[in-house]
Design an enzyme around this catalytic site. Structure first.
Site, PDB file in Angstrom:
ATOM      1  N   CYS A  74       0.824  -1.202   0.000  1.00 40.23           N
ATOM      2  CA  CYS A  74       0.000   0.000   0.000  1.00 40.23           C
ATOM      3  C   CYS A  74       0.858   1.253   0.000  1.00 40.23           C
ATOM      4  O   CYS A  74       1.820   1.359   0.758  1.00 40.23           O
ATOM      5  CB  CYS A  74      -0.880  -0.037   1.247  1.00 40.23           C
ATOM      6  SG  CYS A  74      -1.827   1.447   1.477  1.00 40.23           S
ATOM      7  N   CYS A  80      -1.525   5.982   6.876  1.00 42.85           N
ATOM      8  CA  CYS A  80      -2.934   5.698   7.152  1.00 42.85           C
ATOM      9  C   CYS A  80      -3.132   5.039   8.516  1.00 42.85           C
ATOM     10  O   CYS A  80      -4.115   5.295   9.205  1.00 42.85           O
ATOM     11  CB  CYS A  80      -3.470   4.838   6.011  1.00 42.85           C
ATOM     12  SG  CYS A  80      -4.824   3.781   6.397  1.00 42.85           S
ATOM     13  N   CYS A  83      -3.058  -0.714   8.357  1.00 44.15           N
ATOM     14  CA  CYS A  83      -2.500  -2.074   8.219  1.00 44.15           C
ATOM     15  C   CYS A  83      -1.033  -2.041   8.625  1.00 44.15           C
ATOM     16  O   CYS A  83      -0.138  -2.047   7.778  1.00 44.15           O
ATOM     17  CB  CYS A  83      -2.643  -2.554   6.776  1.00 44.15           C
ATOM     18  SG  CYS A  83      -4.340  -2.571   6.193  1.00 44.15           S
ATOM     19  N   CYS A 174      -7.357   1.242  -2.001  1.00 43.55           N
ATOM     20  CA  CYS A 174      -7.235   0.538  -0.719  1.00 43.55           C
ATOM     21  C   CYS A 174      -7.285  -0.953  -1.042  1.00 43.55           C
ATOM     22  O   CYS A 174      -8.142  -1.394  -1.814  1.00 43.55           O
ATOM     23  CB  CYS A 174      -8.365   0.919   0.237  1.00 43.55           C
ATOM     24  SG  CYS A 174      -8.291  -0.068   1.754  1.00 43.55           S
ATOM     25  N   GLN A 296     -19.815  -9.508  10.674  1.00 41.37           N
ATOM     26  CA  GLN A 296     -18.359  -9.661  10.775  1.00 41.37           C
ATOM     27  C   GLN A 296     -17.722  -9.160   9.482  1.00 41.37           C
ATOM     28  O   GLN A 296     -18.179  -9.540   8.395  1.00 41.37           O
ATOM     29  CB  GLN A 296     -18.004 -11.138  10.972  1.00 41.37           C
ATOM     30  CG  GLN A 296     -18.480 -11.712  12.296  1.00 41.37           C
ATOM     31  CD  GLN A 296     -17.532 -11.432  13.446  1.00 41.37           C
ATOM     32  OE1 GLN A 296     -16.439 -10.891  13.258  1.00 41.37           O
ATOM     33  NE2 GLN A 296     -17.957 -11.766  14.643  1.00 41.37           N
ATOM     34  N   TYR A 325     -24.392 -11.650  23.451  1.00 43.23           N
ATOM     35  CA  TYR A 325     -23.847 -10.605  22.574  1.00 43.23           C
ATOM     36  C   TYR A 325     -24.009 -11.089  21.130  1.00 43.23           C
ATOM     37  O   TYR A 325     -23.054 -11.142  20.355  1.00 43.23           O
ATOM     38  CB  TYR A 325     -22.373 -10.320  22.898  1.00 43.23           C
ATOM     39  CG  TYR A 325     -22.121 -10.032  24.359  1.00 43.23           C
ATOM     40  CD1 TYR A 325     -22.229  -8.743  24.866  1.00 43.23           C
ATOM     41  CD2 TYR A 325     -21.800 -11.064  25.245  1.00 43.23           C
ATOM     42  CE1 TYR A 325     -22.012  -8.484  26.210  1.00 43.23           C
ATOM     43  CE2 TYR A 325     -21.585 -10.812  26.586  1.00 43.23           C
ATOM     44  CZ  TYR A 325     -21.690  -9.527  27.068  1.00 43.23           C
ATOM     45  OH  TYR A 325     -21.469  -9.275  28.398  1.00 43.23           O
ATOM     46  N   GLU A 346     -28.729  -9.426  23.107  1.00 38.31           N
ATOM     47  CA  GLU A 346     -27.917  -8.357  22.501  1.00 38.31           C
ATOM     48  C   GLU A 346     -28.569  -7.029  22.869  1.00 38.31           C
ATOM     49  O   GLU A 346     -29.796  -6.962  22.959  1.00 38.31           O
ATOM     50  CB  GLU A 346     -27.938  -8.569  20.971  1.00 38.31           C
ATOM     51  CG  GLU A 346     -27.735  -7.357  20.097  1.00 38.31           C
ATOM     52  CD  GLU A 346     -26.328  -6.789  20.170  1.00 38.31           C
ATOM     53  OE1 GLU A 346     -25.375  -7.571  20.223  1.00 38.31           O
ATOM     54  OE2 GLU A 346     -26.203  -5.549  20.199  1.00 38.31           O
ATOM     55  N   ASP A 395     -19.698 -13.690  23.041  1.00 35.27           N
ATOM     56  CA  ASP A 395     -18.840 -12.965  22.085  1.00 35.27           C
ATOM     57  C   ASP A 395     -18.953 -11.465  22.382  1.00 35.27           C
ATOM     58  O   ASP A 395     -19.526 -10.701  21.606  1.00 35.27           O
ATOM     59  CB  ASP A 395     -19.315 -13.289  20.654  1.00 35.27           C
ATOM     60  CG  ASP A 395     -18.442 -12.652  19.583  1.00 35.27           C
ATOM     61  OD1 ASP A 395     -17.395 -12.073  19.917  1.00 35.27           O
ATOM     62  OD2 ASP A 395     -18.817 -12.743  18.390  1.00 35.27           O
ATOM     63  N   CYS A 422     -12.384 -10.528  20.754  1.00 30.98           N
ATOM     64  CA  CYS A 422     -11.515  -9.773  19.842  1.00 30.98           C
ATOM     65  C   CYS A 422     -10.481  -8.991  20.648  1.00 30.98           C
ATOM     66  O   CYS A 422      -9.770  -8.159  20.101  1.00 30.98           O
ATOM     67  CB  CYS A 422     -12.346  -8.846  18.960  1.00 30.98           C
ATOM     68  SG  CYS A 422     -13.413  -7.762  19.900  1.00 30.98           S
TER      69      CYS A 422
HETATM   70  C1  SAM Z   1     -18.236  -8.746  18.961  1.00 31.78           C
HETATM   71  S1  SAM Z   1     -19.875  -8.313  18.657  1.00 31.78           S
HETATM   72  C2  SAM Z   1     -20.657  -9.868  18.525  1.00 31.78           C
HETATM   73  C3  SAM Z   1     -21.095 -10.167  17.185  1.00 31.78           C
HETATM   74  C4  SAM Z   1     -21.791 -11.445  16.890  1.00 31.78           C
HETATM   75  N1  SAM Z   1     -21.552 -12.508  17.815  1.00 31.78           N
HETATM   76  C5  SAM Z   1     -21.401 -11.866  15.478  1.00 31.78           C
HETATM   77  O1  SAM Z   1     -20.590 -12.786  15.309  1.00 31.78           O
HETATM   78  O2  SAM Z   1     -21.872 -11.215  14.525  1.00 31.78           O
HETATM   79  C6  SAM Z   1     -20.404  -7.798  20.254  1.00 31.78           C
HETATM   80  C7  SAM Z   1     -21.866  -7.445  20.357  1.00 31.78           C
HETATM   81  O3  SAM Z   1     -22.169  -7.137  21.725  1.00 31.78           O
HETATM   82  C8  SAM Z   1     -23.142  -6.122  21.767  1.00 31.78           C
HETATM   83  N2  SAM Z   1     -23.060  -5.521  23.106  1.00 31.78           N
HETATM   84  C9  SAM Z   1     -22.118  -4.664  23.557  1.00 31.78           C
HETATM   85  N3  SAM Z   1     -22.336  -4.382  24.852  1.00 31.78           N
HETATM   86  C10 SAM Z   1     -23.430  -5.091  25.244  1.00 31.78           C
HETATM   87  C11 SAM Z   1     -24.147  -5.205  26.462  1.00 31.78           C
HETATM   88  N4  SAM Z   1     -23.758  -4.537  27.546  1.00 31.78           N
HETATM   89  N5  SAM Z   1     -25.216  -6.002  26.503  1.00 31.78           N
HETATM   90  C12 SAM Z   1     -25.604  -6.692  25.406  1.00 31.78           C
HETATM   91  N6  SAM Z   1     -24.962  -6.616  24.204  1.00 31.78           N
HETATM   92  C13 SAM Z   1     -23.897  -5.820  24.115  1.00 31.78           C
HETATM   93  C14 SAM Z   1     -22.749  -5.217  20.614  1.00 31.78           C
HETATM   94  O4  SAM Z   1     -23.835  -4.439  20.190  1.00 31.78           O
HETATM   95  C15 SAM Z   1     -22.294  -6.242  19.563  1.00 31.78           C
HETATM   96  O5  SAM Z   1     -23.357  -6.604  18.724  1.00 31.78           O
END
Ligand code: SAM
Length: 464
Positions: A74, A80, A83, A174, A296, A325, A346, A395, A422
């Site tokens: 790049c 930037c 990356c 990009c 994702q 989540y 969520e 997650d 993550c």
């Molecule tokens: C890493 S993403 C998970 C994505 C999902 N598992 C996927 O693979 O598409 C984390 C998620 O947690 C939600 N989140 C963040 N804080 C939260 C909370 N306090 N209670 C419930 N959900 C929450 C965010 O809105 C987001 O959608």
């Protein structure tokens, strides 16, 4: 020898790559952080920051390049900030991501761990993103020769300079998203320059063109989202010309945003052409993605990640699974055919609406979704009104789980927890709390973001 800010240390050996795209060198009793270096580089470093236990510096000369280096593809590399590991060969990036996981779990988690499973790399190391977000600016970042030239056009469309909300680097190419991403962005910029449209000025909060998002799917669909500050004839002409120039765009959406910030979760989307969503597909499942939906960003690796999650969950079709989540419910839908019943939780209500719509689209009747803050929803009262989980998939966002949520998981005592993260630091912190009742049985890192220092990690926990 005492080292001061401004000193130049000569012939420093770079030891390893660590989090946030930095490298470290171990000096006598200090650690030195540099950026854009590679393990086994030998460099001269000028000290830019001195703290009690560590130093930061910038490389002023490269004496011996590392054998792990490669040519960055790049032209905005280092400017930037997106990356940061492009100069490092991909196998070496993977090695250090794996190390980052094991070091962090050891250092912060301080718990007994099984041997790490080898990190799963991404087949695509460039053009793996399905979403890029560009900003219009009438005061773009100027290169030295451009500053001197009074005729330079200062309008640009691209990415924010790291840490600078008011400076945007104009981007011609990009490498993170496949075509037609570059063609679309460059066409829109040329049109806007040609027609003399007003690019946004963040300090004065003026200008028509604010933001452009391009979303793509592995099935070849494209969504283009514009943010304008106000409605105007020029705006409609741009949309009309764009839709003629790119007639295969599946969804053209715009928002009118006259707020000071450029988030649009609270704004009404207008569909200019096509459908209000694009459709991603995974293992025969369809996921409708609207302009506000989370998905994702590396579609191919999301599939790899979900397969690992499902395998670690070890489902036989009889289990009650909670997907905490859940976002737009993709993991919940993905595992539903192998489970008895799935509950997704969520806090973004719009995401839960998408999750419900996707479950319906896929004829999955064994899922229900609940919207709300995890610590308020996942309570004893919720558990007394719903079947108790055999498996919990969690997650959370980068901040990890709220301590009360971890405590609730301990009270629930599900036989298995699959923890996707993550951010290994917060995952390690949560694992330490879970150690009261759970042992870590498996650790599986997955690389979702080649060329960056980010790493995704899945941990399987079982009751002790
Ligand atoms: C890493 S993403 C998970 C994505 C999902 N598992 C996927 O693979 O598409 C984390 C998620 O947690 C939600 N989140 C963040 N804080 C939260 C909370 N306090 N209670 C419930 N959900 C929450 C965010 O809105 C987001 O959608």
């Amino acid at each position: 020898m005492t080292i001061k800010k401004g000193d130049v240390l000569s012939k420093v050996l770079i030891n390893e790559l660590v989090a946030e795209g930095k490298s470290i060198s171990r000096l006598d009793n200090l650690v030195l952080f540099t950026a854009y270096t590679a393990p086994e580089d030998v460099v001269d470093v000028q000290i830019t920051l001195k703290k009690k236990n560590y130093l930061e510096g910038k490389v002023v000369q490269l004496h011996h390049p590392s054998p792990y280096r490669t040519e960055p593809v790049c032209s905005y590399f280092t400017l930037c900030g997106g990356c940061k590991w492009q100069h490092v060969q991909y196998p070496t990036q993977l090695h250090y991501k794996e190390k980052q996981v094991s070091d962090t779990l050891d250092r912060i988690g301080k718990i007994k761990l099984p041997p790490l499973s080898p990190i799963i790399g991404s087949d695509a190391t460039y053009q793996y993103r399905n979403k890029l977000d560009f900003t219009f600016s009438n005061k773009r970042w100027l290169y030295r020769d451009e500053i001197a030239d009074l005729t330079t056009n200062t309008n640009g469309l691209g990415f924010h300079l790291p840490g600078r909300f008011d400076k945007v680097i104009d981007i011609q190419e990009c490498h993170l998203q496949a075509e037609p991403s570059n063609s679309i962005r460059n066409w829109i910029k040329s049109y806007a320059l040609d027609k003399n449209l007003d690019f946004y000025n963040v300090k004065e909060h003026s200008g028509l063109l604010r933001n452009l998002i391009i979303r793509t799917t592995s099935t070849g669909e494209v969504m283009v989202i514009f943010q304008f500050q106000y409605k105007s004839k020029e705006m409609l002409l741009l949309l009309e010309s764009f839709s003629k120039a790119f007639p295969n765009t599946n969804s053209i959406i715009y928002f009118i945003n006259n707020k000071k910030n450029d988030t649009f979760h609270d704004l009404e989307p207008y569909v200019y052409a096509g459908l209000p969503y694009i459709t991603e597909s995974m293992e025969g499942l369809q996921f409708r993605i609207g302009p506000k939906s989370f998905y994702q960003t590396n579609s191919a690796q999301a599939y790899v990640l979900y397969q690992q999650v499902r395998q670690l969950a070890g489902l036989s079709g009889t289990e009650i699974v909670y997907d905490l989540y859940t976002g737009t419910g993709t993991i919940a839908s993905f595992i539903a055919r192998q489970a008895k019943y799935v509950i997704g939780i969520e806090y973004v209500e719009a995401a839960i609406e998408d999750a419900k719509a996707n479950a319906e689209l896929n004829h999955l009747s064994n899922i229900s979704f609940y919207a709300g803050d995890m610590k308020d929803i996942l309570t004893e009262s919720f558990l007394s009104h719903h079947p108790r989980p055999d498996v919990i998939i969690t997650d959370p966002p980068r901040a990890g789980m709220h301590e009360n949520v971890v405590r609730t998981l301990l009270t629930i005592g599900a036989p298995k927890i699959v923890y996707v993260s993550c951010n290994v630091s917060t995952q390690a912190r949560d694992l330490q709390l879970l150690d009261e009742k759970y042992k870590v049985v498996s650790v599986q890192p997955v690389d979702m973001f080649p060329q960056t220092a980010h790493v995704e990690n899945i941990v399987l926990l079982e009751l002790k």
